[in-house]
Design a protein around this motif. Sequence first.
Motif, mmCIF file in Angstrom:
data_model
loop_
_atom_site.group_PDB
_atom_site.id
_atom_site.type_symbol
_atom_site.label_atom_id
_atom_site.label_comp_id
_atom_site.label_asym_id
_atom_site.label_seq_id
_atom_site.Cartn_x
_atom_site.Cartn_y
_atom_site.Cartn_z
ATOM 1 N N UNK A 10 0.958 -1.332 0.055
ATOM 2 C CA UNK A 10 -0.145 -0.016 0.059
ATOM 3 C C UNK A 10 1.027 1.256 -0.026
ATOM 4 N N UNK A 11 0.453 2.208 -0.867
ATOM 5 C CA UNK A 11 1.405 3.337 -0.956
ATOM 6 C C UNK A 11 0.586 4.596 -0.752
ATOM 7 N N UNK A 12 1.063 5.600 -0.463
ATOM 8 C CA UNK A 12 0.741 7.180 -0.511
ATOM 9 C C UNK A 12 1.778 8.058 -0.515
ATOM 10 N N UNK B 98 5.099 7.412 1.871
ATOM 11 C CA UNK B 98 4.916 6.253 2.818
ATOM 12 C C UNK B 98 4.244 5.118 2.129
ATOM 13 N N UNK B 99 5.001 3.914 2.583
ATOM 14 C CA UNK B 99 4.707 2.581 1.925
ATOM 15 C C UNK B 99 4.261 1.528 3.084
ATOM 16 N N UNK B 100 3.385 0.791 3.072
ATOM 17 C CA UNK B 100 3.288 -0.393 4.003
ATOM 18 C C UNK B 100 3.260 -1.795 3.124
ATOM 19 N N UNK C 208 5.649 -3.618 7.529
ATOM 20 C CA UNK C 208 6.856 -2.718 7.259
ATOM 21 C C UNK C 208 6.368 -1.608 6.833
ATOM 22 N N UNK C 209 6.944 -0.570 7.556
ATOM 23 C CA UNK C 209 6.456 0.863 6.941
ATOM 24 C C UNK C 209 8.058 1.580 6.443
#
Lengths: 331, 331, 331, 331
Positions: free
Chosen positions: C189-191, C210-212, C221-222
């Motif tokens: 997931x990304x923003x 930011x990525x999960x 993982x962030x």
Amino acid sequence: MKIALIGAGRIGQVHAQAIASHPEASLAAITDYHASAAEALATQYGSQALSAEAIFADDTIDAVLIASSTPTHADYLEQAARAGKAILCEKPIALDLARTRDALQVLAAHPVTCALGFNRRHDPQFAALKQALVEGRIGDLETLTIISRDPTPPPAEYVGASGGLFRDMTIHDFDMARWLLDEPITHVQAAGSCLIDPAIGKAGDVDTAMVILTTASGRLCHIGNSRRACYGYDQRIEAFGSKGMLQAQNESETRLRFTGEPGQVEEKPKWFFLERYAEAYSREIGDFVEAWQAQRAPLAGASDGLEALRLAEAAERSLKEGRRISLDHIH
Amino acid sequence: MKIALIGAGRIGQVHAQAIASHPEASLAAITDYHASAAEALATQYGSQALSAEAIFADDTIDAVLIASSTPTHADYLEQAARAGKAILCEKPIALDLARTRDALQVLAAHPVTCALGFNRRHDPQFAALKQALVEGRIGDLETLTIISRDPTPPPAEYVGASGGLFRDMTIHDFDMARWLLDEPITHVQAAGSCLIDPAIGKAGDVDTAMVILTTASGRLCHIGNSRRACYGYDQRIEAFGSKGMLQAQNESETRLRFTGEPGQVEEKPKWFFLERYAEAYSREIGDFVEAWQAQRAPLAGASDGLEALRLAEAAERSLKEGRRISLDHIH
Amino acid sequence: MKIALIGAGRIGQVHAQAIASHPEASLAAITDYHASAAEALATQYGSQALSAEAIFADDTIDAVLIASSTPTHADYLEQAARAGKAILCEKPIALDLARTRDALQVLAAHPVTCALGFNRRHDPQFAALKQALVEGRIGDLETLTIISRDPTPPPAEYVGASGGLFRDMTIHDFDMARWLLDEPITHVQAAGSCLIDPAIGKAGDVDTAMVILTTASGRLCHIGNSRRACYGYDQRIEAFGSKGMLQAQNESETRLRFTGEPGQVEEKPKWFFLERYAEAYSREIGDFVEAWQAQRAPLAGASDGLEALRLAEAAERSLKEGRRISLDHIH
Amino acid sequence: MKIALIGAGRIGQVHAQAIASHPEASLAAITDYHASAAEALATQYGSQALSAEAIFADDTIDAVLIASSTPTHADYLEQAARAGKAILCEKPIALDLARTRDALQVLAAHPVTCALGFNRRHDPQFAALKQALVEGRIGDLETLTIISRDPTPPPAEYVGASGGLFRDMTIHDFDMARWLLDEPITHVQAAGSCLIDPAIGKAGDVDTAMVILTTASGRLCHIGNSRRACYGYDQRIEAFGSKGMLQAQNESETRLRFTGEPGQVEEKPKWFFLERYAEAYSREIGDFVEAWQAQRAPLAGASDGLEALRLAEAAERSLKEGRRISLDHIH
């Protein structure tokens, strides 16, 4: 425990607050050389302003906290002992050994719970360091390094009446050293300079000093003092032993860290003793109340004042004479 | 710069590596009391094993690095000076003042670039501290606090030949103090104990010591030494002045932090001087090469060795006599 | 190991230095699009400038280090594999999956030692963190938090050719995440935002992201990225598990601390990757030489490049589509 | 300010202490579902146990502090508003948006001072961070990284009634994010796993989670949660901006450091919220009293509860649907 406060100045106000906050203590009365100061503080805490005589005569008062000017400590202490009141006396009892010994004799003749205001023993961090030493965390203690610096020098006129740096400021470090070294100190070596305020030098005192203490078994202790640390109150202790090292570090208001142009920046140490030892003053009252209730010795007592004063005397002589001074010669 | 290495022991190997890595230096030859040691090291670095005589006679060799046993330093240094070779000599030149002075006279008569192996001056962190002092970052320097502890005590037999703690170990701290205080040291006070290994005491030495130095203007310096810090090499310096404080801290392999059952844990300091001062040894060679090329004085020279030795001598006298020793009396 | 360097630009120079310093490697030849750059570097290191063709044809050359511009990586890699040379290729192999897969097929047909330049795996601190994970220091790993910020944004024109933030910058963090999480990553997931330089936004990219990542067993993982940290290169990793936490912290030139008016100040983090990862580049060469000698896999290989690229692709899709992307759909 | 306490459980006791210590507040009455609990606490603080009805009917009572079980909050809040009493209500008002909105409507119809128990806004360190943001210390805020981990997971039965991790635990982080980001949050992305206690998973919840928030201007915020940090309560915030970074760090009982076999060890973070936020609870009462006296809004109000709950709702949807959720769709 009904405690009367003698002295409504800055440090008296700190104690008033600590007494008022303690669940089992109450501020029974306040006296001060300036009656109006006593009244103002009494009003603030719902207490009453009385004369010292009235306090000593009042059988409902269990204890006195002596926070008046230094020259009055010994007299009040003796009066309180004779009146059978428990005593928490701000250090020093007196600035000279003879007067201090006299007061101790009166205490011996009139035994009451008597605590001396070596507030630093009650500091949570120093107490944790002491506890770790007792538990053998660093094996055998070998050396102690005490850094103790005030943020700003006192006015030169204060210096004149203070008994000098060793009796006025280092006295706290001598007490910490005695408490942590936990065996007789046998020798003192001292060096000192006037680097900050020439007026202090003219008053016959130093503003920067270093001391080495040696104990009976050969443990060594360094004390480093300055009257001016521009960044605040610098209060650190390092205990070094056969199995490691313990370091009590400076404390700051918060641990917030900023990283930017100047680097990685944490807050300055707390500014002075009122901030740094706020918790210690509170615990000091707690220890006093407990000691009185349990009829045990408080964490610091009158004889600790005498012994610290002997070290100050020895340091002064060493500074003057350029010799290592044996405590055997300090009476 | 063609450098011959005299001494292929532990510290010689460190220097061999540093020379080999320097782009403008080469390891021209190696000699050692044990010829096989010289040959092994020569093979490793593609150099040659020669006798000392051959080295001094070889005009293509620009410089010698003296890393042999202490008693041979002064002789080699004089031979090198007479042969016109630049010199990087491990400290000390000699363990006594007279022999050291003789060597300095030979150097005066045969002036060559001569650096002394006070490696700590080349440590990046200490160098940054020095630079900050020079730039006035803390205003006027008032006190210096040097903590210097080895991880493990040497064998007692080493102690006997070492000249004692002050000449063998504190000598580095005396040099740092001189370098950082940047004005004449006038008085020395010392205290010492044997707390770690009784055999050291039997050999007439101490293993734990504290020293106070006083400078001409009244600056004070504390040096705290121990022969055993179980957690590694403890090398810290704190400079305190009118506008702040600088602290050189211990270094560890990495800054990795673990937080768990025991608390928040960072790595121990680097174990000993080979790890802690690896970069310093490299920079020391760099300074030596540069000084030779530019015909400027290296960062530490032969007279620095003499002055540090005078402080050691003074400390030893202070320890024995229980007095503050004036440097005026140390010749 | 005789290594030829392809590309004499900034990163090529770093590798040249690392090769020259390695005791078992030598810089056999250098080539560059700009022949003069190759010649200058060859002169500096006593090597020779050759054409790429000559390098691939030279049987005495064991390996090539591909540090040329990104679009040329895959071709050189394939040529080197066909020539039977060991390869250390700067990341990425290519900016798109198809070209990368093609290169991997060539490698599969012509198996040679092939290392990919994910330099951070060789950083001593990250390596220590990895080692601690493997040893179970924090029990079961549950989450990873990677902060990775550059000191300054690249010019917008660079951004256009870079493949975008996820392919150009986050790619290193994707590799660290893969290496440390040590199990398949299943979802991304990304923003992202353009907060620093509007020109980057116009070029269709983000500068703050930011990525999960989620793994097969549910580890999270962030990754937090920024193109501009005014205080320097911010490179931290926090691994959290059932028995504790490990934190790799920023490094600075020295640990010197100043305490004064602004507070307690330590140095800024090292400025950028050349400073922060200097040791990593050196170790990368060491690993490459060792892997080739022992015929074992290097710490990071070509398939690691493919997998990191798949994560970048997934992050880009997630950012665009506002959905969690399954890696199953990234081919 | 005469405050009646509703709820004499663990958190009620914390508030009782804070009220009793405030110089301008008094604990007028206490009520609890278990009358004996109310009576015991009333005895301890010299207060009285009353029924809730009696409290609402008593015109001498200025305010109520609602610290009863979550399902009763909204009813008590509405009764208090109708009775014209100032309110300090523990979070949450309710676990669902509809009930929360109803309560807000009652408050709108009966305007009273109403504070919501987002205690962290009152933490001195977070408050200092907020203040530094307001003063522009880091320029424009770009990203926020919130790490928030409990020391031990709650029993699975608690989890069932809690509304789930996002409503029960992350809710505090959502509030901190809203407070610090200082502009509307527009989108939420969430990921979560059950890694600690399978019973939590069976109850339909996660125990490990990561969330990304995006604001209207593109600021990004990461929240990392775990139900179990074996080393204690992990409460850190990092704010990153165009001119630097601010980091609120964990706090420990003392700053004592031990260096020995395991390394350089500082104390673990404080164990849980009662220790970490003791000062915050005290300041919360202070803010409430001041807000009521000055008729100003308290630092956190009822609408902040609603907005944090909307974020929790969005995070839950994002976790289930694998999509980025727009706050526009959360009513």
